[in-house]
Design an enzyme around this catalytic site. Structure first.
Site, short mmCIF file in Angstrom:
data_model
loop_
_atom_site.label_atom_id
_atom_site.label_comp_id
_atom_site.label_asym_id
_atom_site.label_seq_id
_atom_site.Cartn_x
_atom_site.Cartn_y
_atom_site.Cartn_z
N PRO A 241 0.75 -1.32 0.03
CA PRO A 241 -0.03 0.01 0.23
C PRO A 241 0.89 1.38 0.16
O PRO A 241 0.50 2.26 -0.58
CB PRO A 241 -0.90 -0.21 1.20
CG PRO A 241 -0.90 -1.53 1.51
CD PRO A 241 0.27 -2.26 1.12
N GLU A 243 3.65 1.53 -1.19
CA GLU A 243 4.57 1.59 -2.67
C GLU A 243 3.36 2.15 -3.60
O GLU A 243 3.84 3.18 -4.32
CB GLU A 243 4.97 0.52 -2.97
CG GLU A 243 5.60 0.28 -4.28
CD GLU A 243 6.16 -0.97 -5.01
OE1 GLU A 243 6.37 -1.21 -6.05
OE2 GLU A 243 6.01 -1.87 -3.90
#
Length: 382
Positions: A241, A243
């Site tokens: 999430p 990233e």
């Protein structure tokens, strides 16, 4: 969590832009032609305090709120340094958080301070020639050998691969266990058996080194295992999430930078005896592009706040990446069109913004994978 002071955020944002203008702007074109940034740039960014800014103070970080790290990458993207934005994002917002959240005290002590300073450059190696978004299909293996592991396999499309000193490698420790047979390892690039392949040529983000990596009977000590054996896939899902949110933030910032260039251009360029900005088509197109940027910025800001509260789920992060990166491609395409023939010339930065944007819909999970994750959150797996 206490909200960051807006005045302090503004001062930090201005400081980052000034630092990048001095350290990056004069040489970025030559780095693009060379296909790589100099290794010394990482030391420069580290000395300026622009790497891993939200890492704990115990490991030389500034312990700043997450959004300060976002500011650094956003500035790089907005200023047209798309390749470097990706490099820094991988180092500061992917590799460092894996260490901070999963690593042992010894692992964090060994690597994080040197990542903050730029002495160590981080990379993460998941993608393989035959396994992209489907991480369960990876074929790289880490076979237990007494108190150590023997790593064999290859990875491709690895950001920071040429400069990396530390690589987080996803490998199969139990080929029969599916997703539960994947483990993560901290691989020191100085170890025998580690080989860098060629720096891959791309249509955009030219100075962002993207490499093939090879592991041949590479002996890893047991202390190289990141977290627990067999939990690699779960760790990847846990960290994705952030990233994907960061990729979305980069997309909006890059689109904003491209649009600002275009607004300035159409107010100078003349066509049919009047400024391009006076033509209705130009005005309506700018209205569309501005709206797309602002709507996506609002959603990214909402997701940043959710992440800082520990409430950003996988589906919402996927929405952020999907929406923002698709928007980035639409906006940069629309901006290039308003530049006319000059937009297709590499002398104009808008052309780089256009080609740099395209990969955003691919890495970190393709748009198609993002849509599947979102659909499952709505309908279940059926």
């Amino acid at each position: 969590m206490q909200e960051p002071n807006e005045q302090e955020m503004g001062l930090f944002r201005d400081s980052v832009s000034k630092i990048l203008d001095r350290a990056v702007t004069p040489d970025y074109e030559s780095w693009e032609k060379a296909g790589i940034v100099p290794r010394s740039l990482w030391h420069t960014l580290g000395e300026a305090g622009l790497l891993c800014v939200d890492m704990p103070a115990d490991y030389s970080g500034c312990a700043a709120p997450f959004r300060y790290s976002v500011v650094v990458s956003e500035a790089l993207a907005r200023m047209g340094f798309g390749a470097l934005a990706t490099n820094v994002m991988v180092h500061s917002d992917i590799v460092a958080p894996y260490l901070a959240n999963i690593g042992s005290a010894e692992q964090k002590e060994r690597w994080l301070p040197r990542m903050v300073s730029g002495e160590v450059v981080g990379a993460i190696a998941m993608t393989e020639p035959g396994a992209g978004s489907d991480l369960q299909a990876i074929r790289t293996t880490a076979v237990k050998d007494g108190d150590s592991y023997v790593l064999n396999g290859s990875k491709t499309f690895i950001t920071n691969g040429q400069h990396a000193d530390l690589v987080i490698v996803a490998a199969k420790t139990d080929p029969t266990a599916g997703a539960k047979g994947i483990s993560l390892f901290l691989v020191d690039a100085a170890l025998p058996g580690f080989t860098r392949g060629r720096n891959l040529e791309k249509i955009g983000q030219h100075c962002g080194d993207t490499s093939e990596l090879f592991f041949t009977d590479l002996q890893l000590p047991a202390t190289a295992l990141l977290g627990k054996a067999g939990q690699g896939f779960a760790y990847l899902m846990q960290e994705l999430p952030r990233e994907r949110l960061m990729i979305g933030a980069l997309a909006v910032a890059a689109a904003r930078g491209a649009l600002d260039l275009t607004i300035a251009y159409v107010q100078e360029r003349e066509l049919f005896g009047q400024k391009l900005s006076q033509l209705q088509n130009t005005r309506f197109e700018l209205a569309r592009l501005e709206t797309e940027c602002r709507v996506n910025q609002a959603f990214i800001d909402q997701c940043i706040a959710a992440y800082e509260r520990g409430e950003l789920d996988a589906a919402t992060a996927s929405m952020a990446k999907y929406s923002a990166t698709e928007m980035q491609c639409r906006v940069t395409d629309g901006c290039l069109q308003l530049f006319g023939g000059y937009g297709y010339s590499s002398e104009y930065p808008i052309s780089r913004a256009f080609v740099d944007a395209r990969v955003q819909r691919i890495y970190g999970g393709t748009s198609e994978v993002m849509k599947e994750i979102i659909a499952r959150s709505i309908l279940g797996r059926g």
